[in-house]
Design a protein around this motif. Structure first.
Motif, PDB file in Angstrom:
ATOM      1  N   VAL A 121       9.963   0.162 -13.241  1.00 36.11           N
ATOM      2  CA  VAL A 121       9.070   0.454 -14.372  1.00 36.11           C
ATOM      3  C   VAL A 121       8.791   1.943 -14.549  1.00 36.11           C
ATOM      4  N   GLY A 122       9.309   2.781 -13.656  1.00 40.91           N
ATOM      5  CA  GLY A 122       9.084   4.221 -13.780  1.00 40.91           C
ATOM      6  C   GLY A 122       7.652   4.632 -13.493  1.00 40.91           C
ATOM      7  N   SER A 123       7.126   4.218 -12.357  1.00 42.98           N
ATOM      8  CA  SER A 123       5.731   4.511 -12.008  1.00 42.98           C
ATOM      9  C   SER A 123       5.476   6.014 -11.948  1.00 42.98           C
ATOM     10  N   LYS A 124       4.370   6.428 -12.564  1.00 47.76           N
ATOM     11  CA  LYS A 124       4.006   7.849 -12.583  1.00 47.76           C
ATOM     12  C   LYS A 124       2.982   8.183 -11.494  1.00 47.76           C
ATOM     13  N   ALA A 125       2.120   7.221 -11.163  1.00 48.12           N
ATOM     14  CA  ALA A 125       1.107   7.437 -10.122  1.00 48.12           C
ATOM     15  C   ALA A 125       0.988   6.169  -9.291  1.00 48.12           C
ATOM     16  N   PHE A 126       0.461   6.337  -8.064  1.00 48.69           N
ATOM     17  CA  PHE A 126       0.363   5.204  -7.142  1.00 48.69           C
ATOM     18  C   PHE A 126      -0.910   5.334  -6.316  1.00 48.69           C
ATOM     19  N   ILE A 127      -1.585   4.193  -6.097  1.00 48.62           N
ATOM     20  CA  ILE A 127      -2.794   4.156  -5.271  1.00 48.62           C
ATOM     21  C   ILE A 127      -2.683   2.986  -4.300  1.00 48.62           C
ATOM     22  N   CYS A 128      -3.053   3.228  -3.042  1.00 52.60           N
ATOM     23  CA  CYS A 128      -3.020   2.173  -2.027  1.00 52.60           C
ATOM     24  C   CYS A 128      -4.068   2.470  -0.964  1.00 52.60           C
ATOM     25  N   PRO A 129      -4.385   1.504  -0.096  1.00 50.59           N
ATOM     26  CA  PRO A 129      -5.286   1.781   1.025  1.00 50.59           C
ATOM     27  C   PRO A 129      -4.586   2.666   2.052  1.00 50.59           C
ATOM     28  N   THR A 130      -5.373   3.228   2.952  1.00 50.50           N
ATOM     29  CA  THR A 130      -4.773   3.946   4.073  1.00 50.50           C
ATOM     30  C   THR A 130      -4.151   2.948   5.044  1.00 50.50           C
ATOM     31  N   LYS A 131      -4.970   2.019   5.513  1.00 56.11           N
ATOM     32  CA  LYS A 131      -4.493   1.021   6.465  1.00 56.11           C
ATOM     33  C   LYS A 131      -5.378  -0.212   6.376  1.00 56.11           C
ATOM     34  N   VAL A 132      -4.767  -1.387   6.423  1.00 52.99           N
ATOM     35  CA  VAL A 132      -5.506  -2.645   6.446  1.00 52.99           C
ATOM     36  C   VAL A 132      -4.877  -3.514   7.525  1.00 52.99           C
ATOM     37  N   ALA A 133      -5.697  -3.913   8.498  1.00 50.27           N
ATOM     38  CA  ALA A 133      -5.195  -4.676   9.643  1.00 50.27           C
ATOM     39  C   ALA A 133      -4.082  -3.870  10.312  1.00 50.27           C
ATOM     40  N   LYS A 134      -2.885  -4.431  10.418  1.00 50.22           N
ATOM     41  CA  LYS A 134      -1.801  -3.733  11.105  1.00 50.22           C
ATOM     42  C   LYS A 134      -0.868  -2.994  10.152  1.00 50.22           C
ATOM     43  N   ILE A 135      -1.156  -3.069   8.861  1.00 50.30           N
ATOM     44  CA  ILE A 135      -0.253  -2.463   7.878  1.00 50.30           C
ATOM     45  C   ILE A 135      -0.737  -1.069   7.510  1.00 50.30           C
ATOM     46  N   ASP A 136       0.110  -0.073   7.734  1.00 55.82           N
ATOM     47  CA  ASP A 136      -0.203   1.307   7.380  1.00 55.82           C
ATOM     48  C   ASP A 136       0.417   1.600   6.014  1.00 55.82           C
ATOM     49  N   PHE A 137      -0.366   1.392   4.967  1.00 56.68           N
ATOM     50  CA  PHE A 137       0.121   1.604   3.606  1.00 56.68           C
ATOM     51  C   PHE A 137       0.380   3.085   3.333  1.00 56.68           C
ATOM     52  N   GLU A 138      -0.401   3.937   3.969  1.00 54.71           N
ATOM     53  CA  GLU A 138      -0.224   5.379   3.782  1.00 54.71           C
ATOM     54  C   GLU A 138       1.146   5.815   4.297  1.00 54.71           C
ATOM     55  N   ASP A 139       1.500   5.385   5.501  1.00 56.93           N
ATOM     56  CA  ASP A 139       2.823   5.708   6.043  1.00 56.93           C
ATOM     57  C   ASP A 139       3.928   5.161   5.146  1.00 56.93           C
ATOM     58  N   GLN A 140       3.695   3.962   4.623  1.00 54.44           N
ATOM     59  CA  GLN A 140       4.716   3.315   3.808  1.00 54.44           C
ATOM     60  C   GLN A 140       5.028   4.122   2.553  1.00 54.44           C
ATOM     61  N   ILE A 141       3.994   4.566   1.832  1.00 55.15           N
ATOM     62  CA  ILE A 141       4.263   5.317   0.604  1.00 55.15           C
ATOM     63  C   ILE A 141       4.794   6.716   0.925  1.00 55.15           C
ATOM     64  N   LEU A 142       4.327   7.312   2.014  1.00 55.26           N
ATOM     65  CA  LEU A 142       4.844   8.628   2.397  1.00 55.26           C
ATOM     66  C   LEU A 142       6.340   8.567   2.703  1.00 55.26           C
ATOM     67  N   SER A 143       6.802   7.440   3.216  1.00 57.78           N
ATOM     68  CA  SER A 143       8.205   7.321   3.610  1.00 57.78           C
ATOM     69  C   SER A 143       9.145   7.140   2.422  1.00 57.78           C
ATOM     70  N   ILE A 144       8.611   6.755   1.257  1.00 51.09           N
ATOM     71  CA  ILE A 144       9.499   6.456   0.122  1.00 51.09           C
ATOM     72  C   ILE A 144       9.194   7.258  -1.137  1.00 51.09           C
ATOM     73  N   MET A 145       8.102   8.008  -1.171  1.00 48.51           N
ATOM     74  CA  MET A 145       7.686   8.625  -2.432  1.00 48.51           C
ATOM     75  C   MET A 145       8.738   9.576  -3.008  1.00 48.51           C
ATOM     76  N   ASN A 146       9.511  10.212  -2.160  1.00 48.01           N
ATOM     77  CA  ASN A 146      10.544  11.117  -2.667  1.00 48.01           C
ATOM     78  C   ASN A 146      11.738  10.380  -3.263  1.00 48.01           C
ATOM     79  N   ASP A 147      11.789   9.067  -3.057  1.00 46.18           N
ATOM     80  CA  ASP A 147      12.879   8.263  -3.613  1.00 46.18           C
ATOM     81  C   ASP A 147      12.480   7.570  -4.914  1.00 46.18           C
ATOM     82  N   ILE A 148      11.322   7.942  -5.454  1.00 51.49           N
ATOM     83  CA  ILE A 148      10.859   7.410  -6.740  1.00 51.49           C
ATOM     84  C   ILE A 148      10.766   8.596  -7.698  1.00 51.49           C
ATOM     85  N   PRO A 149      11.819   8.888  -8.455  1.00 52.65           N
ATOM     86  CA  PRO A 149      11.882  10.113  -9.262  1.00 52.65           C
ATOM     87  C   PRO A 149      10.728  10.294 -10.239  1.00 52.65           C
ATOM     88  N   SER A 150      10.206   9.199 -10.780  1.00 50.44           N
ATOM     89  CA  SER A 150       9.142   9.309 -11.788  1.00 50.44           C
ATOM     90  C   SER A 150       7.775   9.584 -11.178  1.00 50.44           C
TER      91      SER A 150
END
Length: 352
Positions: A121-150
Motif C-alpha cells: 500500500v506504500g505506507s508513509k508512516a508507521f506506529i507500533c509499541p516498543t515491546k509487548v510480552a515477548k515481542i519486540d516491535f521496535e526491533d522488528q520495525i528497525l530491522s526492515i524500515m530501510n526495505d520500505i521505500p515509501s
C-alpha cells in the motif's frame, strides 16, 4: 498516496440522492462528537487507560501536528500495528485529522508480513509499541524500515517498555507539539481506511473503504440493532479487524457512545469487566460467547448488564441461542467479510 479511487458515477449519484451517502467525512463527524461530547468517555481498556472524547481529540491533534511536520499529506497511508489498547483510537483519529488513510495491521505480523503489507500500500508512516510480552516491535520495525521505500516516519508507543532507539514516542510527541487544528482538503468519497484480509486463500489483500462506505454501513448496523448513545460496547476482538475497528470503535463513535476493550480474551475477566463498566452489547466470533456461557454455567460470574451479543465467523447453533437466552442475552447472527461488513444480520427478537 491513494487519491485516484474510481467509483461508479451512476451508483454514486443514486446513493447521494437517496441519502445513503453525504458530504461528511469521518473526520467531520469526529470533530462534531469531540465538541458535543468532550467530557464523555469514549474508550477504556483493561490495561488501565481511559480517555474522553476531548482527551482523545487533544492527543490526536498533537500527533496530527507531528504527521504534518513529517510531510504527511492527504491520501498518504499511515500504518500501525497495535494491541487492543485505547491508544489505537488516538492514532486513527490523528490520521483522520490529516486526511490520511488508516491502515491497521495484525499484532501477530512478523517482519516479512509487515514488509509485504506496507509495500503493498506504500505506507508513509508507521506506529507500533516498543515491546509487548515477548515481542519486540521496535526491533522488528528497525530491522526492515530501510526495505520500505515509501516509509519516511516511525513512532513508538512506550506504554509497556521504554524505547531503546532514537525513534520518537507518542508521549514525547504530545509534549513537543501543539494541537493541529486545520481541516484536511478531502471528500467523503476518498479512501478512509485499508484493512487486510485474513489470507486464507493466498496472500492478504488490501481492501479499500471510503468515508461514505464506513459511515453508511455502521449507521445502518447500529440502527438495525436499535443501539443508542447510552449503550456501551465491549470489544475483545483485534482492532485491525472489521469487527474490532468498525463495530468496536467506529459504531460507538458515530453515536457518541462508549467502548470497552480487552487485550487478551479471558471469559471470566471479560464478564467481570463488562459488569464493572456497564457494557450492554458486544460482538465477536462464536467462541467468545460460547466460552463466556460455559464459564457462567460452570459457576463463574454472571452477566449483569449485557443485553445483546452480535455473533459471526462460525455457525451459531440454536442451542447456543437458547443458552444465551437463559442468561437474558439475545444473540444476533451476522454474516460478512472484510470487503463488506456485515451485509447480512438476523434482527434480534425476544424468544417466545
Amino acid at each position: 498516496m491513494i487519491t485516484d479511487l474510481k467509483i461508479n458515477e451512476d451508483r454514486k449519484k443514486l446513493y447521494y440522492e437517496k441519502g445513503y451517502w453525504s458530504e461528511k467525512t469521518l473526520g467531520d463527524i469526529w470533530l462534531e462528537q469531540a465538541t458535543r461530547c468532550a467530557e464523555r468517555e469514549y474508550v477504556k481498556d483493561d490495561k488501565g487507560s481511559r480517555y474522553t472524547y476531548g482527551e482523545v481529540d487533544d492527543k490526536a491533534s498533537r500527533l496530527a501536528a507531528w504527521f504534518i511536520d513529517q510531510g504527511i499529506q492527504p491520501g498518504d497511508v499511515i500504518t500501525f500495528q497495535m494491541p487492543t489498547w485505547a491508544e489505537f483510537c488516538i492514532i486513527y483519529v490523528a490520521v483522520l485529522k490529516v486526511g490520511g488513510v488508516i491502515h491497521p495491521l495484525p499484532r501477530k505480523y512478523n517482519d516479512a508480513d509487515l514488509l509485504y503489507g506496507m509495500n503493498l500500500v506504500g505506507s508513509k508512516a508507521f506506529i507500533c509499541p516498543t515491546k509487548v510480552a515477548k515481542i519486540d516491535f521496535e526491533d522488528q520495525i528497525l530491522s526492515i524500515m530501510n526495505d520500505i521505500p515509501s516509509l519516511t516516519s516511525v513512532a513508538l508507543v512506550d506504554r509497556m517498555s521504554p524505547k531503546h532507539s532514537d525513534l520518537p514516542t507518542l508521549a514525547e510527541i504530545y509534549r513537543t507539539y501543539e494541537p493541529y487544528t486545520e481541516r484536511p482538503v478531502i471528500t467523503s468519497d476518498d479512501v478512509a481506511c485499508i484493512l487486510s484480509t485474513s489470507g486464507t486463500t493466498g496472500k492478504p489483500k488490501a481492501v479499500l473503504f471510503t468515508h461514505n462506505n464506513l459511515i453508511f454501513s455502521e449507521r445502518v448496523f447500529t440502527q438495525g440493532l436499535k443501539r443508542t448513545q447510552e449503550d456501551v460496547m465491549f470489544m475483545p476482538s483485534p482492532l485491525n479487524h472489521a469487527t474490532g475497528f468498525y463495530h468496536g470503535l467506529i459504531s460507538p463513535m458515530l453515536m457518541g457512545g462508549r467502548t470497552v476493550l480487552q487485550q487478551d480474551f479471558r471469559p471470566a475477566e471479560a464478564i467481570e469487566l463488562m459488569n464493572a463498566e456497564g457494557c450492554t452489547w458486544s460482538m465477536g466470533a462464536t467462541p467468545f460467547i460460547y466460552d463466556m456461557l460455559k464459564c457462567i454455567e460452570q459457576g463463574g460470574p454472571h452477566f449483569e448488564t449485557l443485553e445483546l451479543f452480535v455473533c459471526g465467523g462460525a455457525p451459531v447453533p440454536g442451542t447456543l441461542v437458547q443458552r444465551a437466552h437463559n442468561q437474558d442475552v439475545r444473540l444476533c447472527e451476522v454474516y460478512g467479510s472484510t470487503e463488506s461488513c456485515p451485509p447480512h444480520f438476523c434482527s434480534p427478537r425476544a424468544l417466545p
